[in-house]
Design a protein around this motif. Structure first.
Motif, mmCIF file in Angstrom:
data_model
loop_
_atom_site.group_PDB
_atom_site.id
_atom_site.type_symbol
_atom_site.label_atom_id
_atom_site.label_comp_id
_atom_site.label_asym_id
_atom_site.label_seq_id
_atom_site.Cartn_x
_atom_site.Cartn_y
_atom_site.Cartn_z
ATOM 1 N N LEU A 246 19.583 -32.910 -13.972
ATOM 2 C CA LEU A 246 19.101 -33.200 -15.314
ATOM 3 C C LEU A 246 17.914 -32.315 -15.689
ATOM 4 N N ALA A 247 17.037 -32.043 -14.718
ATOM 5 C CA ALA A 247 15.920 -31.142 -14.997
ATOM 6 C C ALA A 247 16.432 -29.784 -15.457
ATOM 7 N N ALA A 248 17.494 -29.301 -14.807
ATOM 8 C CA ALA A 248 18.099 -28.036 -15.227
ATOM 9 C C ALA A 248 18.704 -28.167 -16.623
ATOM 10 N N LEU A 249 19.294 -29.327 -16.904
ATOM 11 C CA LEU A 249 19.901 -29.561 -18.206
ATOM 12 C C LEU A 249 18.855 -29.717 -19.306
ATOM 13 N N GLU A 291 6.027 -22.347 -19.846
ATOM 14 C CA GLU A 291 6.476 -23.651 -19.365
ATOM 15 C C GLU A 291 7.945 -23.612 -18.935
ATOM 16 N N ILE A 292 8.758 -22.843 -19.628
ATOM 17 C CA ILE A 292 10.158 -22.690 -19.212
ATOM 18 C C ILE A 292 10.223 -22.040 -17.838
ATOM 19 N N PHE A 293 9.418 -21.016 -17.629
ATOM 20 C CA PHE A 293 9.385 -20.342 -16.332
ATOM 21 C C PHE A 293 8.935 -21.307 -15.233
ATOM 22 N N ALA A 294 7.933 -22.126 -15.538
ATOM 23 C CA ALA A 294 7.442 -23.090 -14.545
ATOM 24 C C ALA A 294 8.531 -24.079 -14.166
ATOM 25 N N ALA A 295 9.225 -24.606 -15.167
ATOM 26 C CA ALA A 295 10.305 -25.557 -14.884
ATOM 27 C C ALA A 295 11.409 -24.891 -14.080
ATOM 28 N N HIS A 296 11.816 -23.709 -14.495
ATOM 29 C CA HIS A 296 12.866 -22.965 -13.797
ATOM 30 C C HIS A 296 12.502 -22.769 -12.331
ATOM 31 N N SER A 297 11.270 -22.395 -12.076
ATOM 32 C CA SER A 297 10.824 -22.134 -10.704
ATOM 33 C C SER A 297 10.799 -23.411 -9.877
ATOM 34 N N MET A 298 10.278 -24.492 -10.453
ATOM 35 C CA MET A 298 10.230 -25.772 -9.751
ATOM 36 C C MET A 298 11.626 -26.239 -9.353
ATOM 37 N N ILE A 299 12.538 -26.153 -10.310
ATOM 38 C CA ILE A 299 13.889 -26.679 -10.086
ATOM 39 C C ILE A 299 14.601 -25.886 -8.994
ATOM 40 N N LEU A 300 14.484 -24.560 -9.046
ATOM 41 C CA LEU A 300 15.138 -23.741 -8.022
ATOM 42 C C LEU A 300 14.556 -24.025 -6.639
ATOM 43 N N GLU A 301 13.239 -24.173 -6.549
ATOM 44 C CA GLU A 301 12.620 -24.449 -5.247
ATOM 45 C C GLU A 301 13.096 -25.792 -4.700
ATOM 46 N N ALA A 302 13.136 -26.816 -5.546
ATOM 47 C CA ALA A 302 13.578 -28.134 -5.097
ATOM 48 C C ALA A 302 15.061 -28.126 -4.735
ATOM 49 N N ASP A 311 14.101 -33.811 2.362
ATOM 50 C CA ASP A 311 13.922 -34.953 1.465
ATOM 51 C C ASP A 311 13.313 -34.449 0.159
ATOM 52 N N VAL A 312 14.015 -34.635 -0.956
ATOM 53 C CA VAL A 312 13.527 -34.122 -2.239
ATOM 54 C C VAL A 312 13.200 -35.246 -3.215
ATOM 55 N N ALA A 313 12.962 -36.458 -2.719
ATOM 56 C CA ALA A 313 12.675 -37.571 -3.620
ATOM 57 C C ALA A 313 11.472 -37.264 -4.510
ATOM 58 N N LEU A 314 10.416 -36.727 -3.922
ATOM 59 C CA LEU A 314 9.215 -36.420 -4.698
ATOM 60 C C LEU A 314 9.434 -35.222 -5.606
ATOM 61 N N SER A 315 9.953 -34.153 -5.073
ATOM 62 C CA SER A 315 10.111 -32.943 -5.884
ATOM 63 C C SER A 315 11.133 -33.140 -6.997
ATOM 64 N N ALA A 316 12.191 -33.906 -6.748
ATOM 65 C CA ALA A 316 13.186 -34.173 -7.790
ATOM 66 C C ALA A 316 12.563 -34.954 -8.933
ATOM 67 N N MET A 318 9.354 -34.979 -9.739
ATOM 68 C CA MET A 318 8.436 -34.083 -10.442
ATOM 69 C C MET A 318 9.194 -33.133 -11.355
ATOM 70 N N CYS A 319 10.339 -32.627 -10.896
ATOM 71 C CA CYS A 319 11.130 -31.716 -11.715
ATOM 72 C C CYS A 319 11.634 -32.397 -12.985
#
Length: 388
Positions: A246-249, A291-302, A311-316, A318-319
């Motif tokens: 959903l973060a990607a969406l 902000e788009i770049f920040a979101a893109h980077s976060m999502i790819l890392e997670a 375990d990606v409960a926290l990072s997911a 946050m994304c």
């Protein structure tokens, strides 16, 4: 984890072309009628878009998490109806089966979901169980080789057109909280009734409605995983992956809105020059792009972390929180860059996007619920002496 770069690049190119040449010209029609032409849905079936995250062994593409979010960012550079039509099958509608289904259950439903023959959805939310999902009151009472489901769900995406429903119900009589919750695959039929699609602020073409269970008899073999009381764990597995999806969406529409706004700002002239030359407009562009770049980077890392088995409960969480809020801020700035034309549907699609993306901050955990979850997990890490 990208398994075959050339194959992925070909898929991304196909998605990009479909969105721009087929979908964008249809957006006004879908917004006006509230329906996606069946010929377009059939094209999506033939292209395999319904089976992106379903394993190849069951007829899907078996995309890794990283591949899935990259595809989602391309697909969602369009009105939300497009990704919603296929999104439940590539996300919450099938993931419970992928994660915890028995071999028989997977073989029964996943190939037909991957082909788009069946549309799935997740029936979790209830009138008194939204952010507090553990307050579910829908019951599933065992009677011989069947369970009998009674209760109601609300705000269920794709419910009016779904063929199979992942339903969370309470099998533990007298249980409270997450204890006693079980997950079922329920096919549309006697005892299951969906309401009329809601009238909504946006997202025309993505039907949402109530689901009612009235002495709905479900074979015991449809209990996901064959185990009572495991429903909450199954849902958490579904949501951890889906929050990244959903973060990607949320990121795709932000990209699309900024593209529209920049195109407008470079064409529109005031005081003898393009609006894009003015520094205050440039500041809006810079904030959006950053902000788009920040979101893109976060999502790819997670996504990569999930593919590594972490375990990606926290990072997911946050994304999803950051990307949905980011998308709302981008929408607001882009309307501002359009000026009065951004408020008028006759002039541009930006007002529709503005309405469509508002829901992102509400479903699959409101922003406030994610704030609480992020803080809880961060405090737990601190207590355990862990560091990010």
């Amino acid at each position: 984890m990208i398994r075959d770069p050339r194959r992925l690049d070909a898929l991304l190119d196909d998605i990009r072309a479909f969105v721009r040449t087929t979908w964008h010209p249809l957006e006004d029609e879908v917004d006006r009628t509230g329906e996606i032409p069946e010929a377009v849905v059939e094209r999506l079936r033939r292209k395999g878009y319904f089976g992106w995250s379903i394993p190849e062994a069951h007829g899907g593409l078996g995309l890794s998490t990283e591949e899935l979010v990259l595809c989602a960012m391309e697909l969602s550079q369009a009105s939300v109806a497009l990704r919603a039509r296929v999104g439940t099958n590539t996300g919450i509608g099938s993931e419970a089966l992928v994660a915890d289904g028995t071999p028989w259950q997977k073989e029964r439903w996943l190939p037909r979901m991957a082909s788009g023959e069946l549309t799935g959805c997740l029936a979790l939310t209830e009138p008194d169980a939204g952010s507090e999902a553990t307050n579910i009151r829908t019951t599933a009472r065992r009677e011989g080789d069947h369970y009998v489901l009674d209760g109601s769900k609300c705000f269920i995406t794709n419910a009016p057109l779904a063929d199979v429903f992942t339903v969370i119900a309470r099998t533990g009589e007298g249980s409270r909280g997450h204890a006693g919750l079980s997950a079922f695959l329920v096919e549309r039929g006697p005892g299951l009734r969906t309401g009329a699609p809601y009238r909504k602020m946006g997202q025309a073409g993505s039907p949402v409605s109530d689901v009612h269970f009235e002495h709905c008899r479900v074979p015991a073999s449809h209990l996901i995983g064959g185990e009572e009381g495991a429903g909450f764990k199954t849902v958490m597995k579904v949501l951890n992956k889906q929050r990244l999806h959903l973060a990607a969406l949320c990121t795709g529409p932000a990209i699309r809105m900024l593209d529209l706004a920049i195109a407008h700002a470079t064409r529109r002239e005031q005081f003898g020059q393009p609006v894009a030359n003015f520094q205050l407009v440039q500041a809006l562009i810079a904030d959006c792009r950053t902000e788009i770049f920040a979101a893109h980077s976060m999502i790819l890392e997670a996504a990569r972390a999930r593919d590594r088995g972490e375990d990606v409960a926290l990072s997911a969480s946050m994304c999803k929180y950051f990307a949905s809020e980011m998308c709302g801020r981008v929408a607001d700035r882009c309307v501002q860059m359009f000026g009065g034309a951004g408020y008028i549907a006759d002039f541009s699609p930006i007002e529709r996007y503005y309405r469509d993306v508002r829901l992102f901050r509400l479903y699959e955990g409101t922003s406030q619920i994610h704030q609480l979850n992020i803080a809880k997990l961060a405090l737990r890490e601190h207590a355990e002496g862990e560091r990010p």
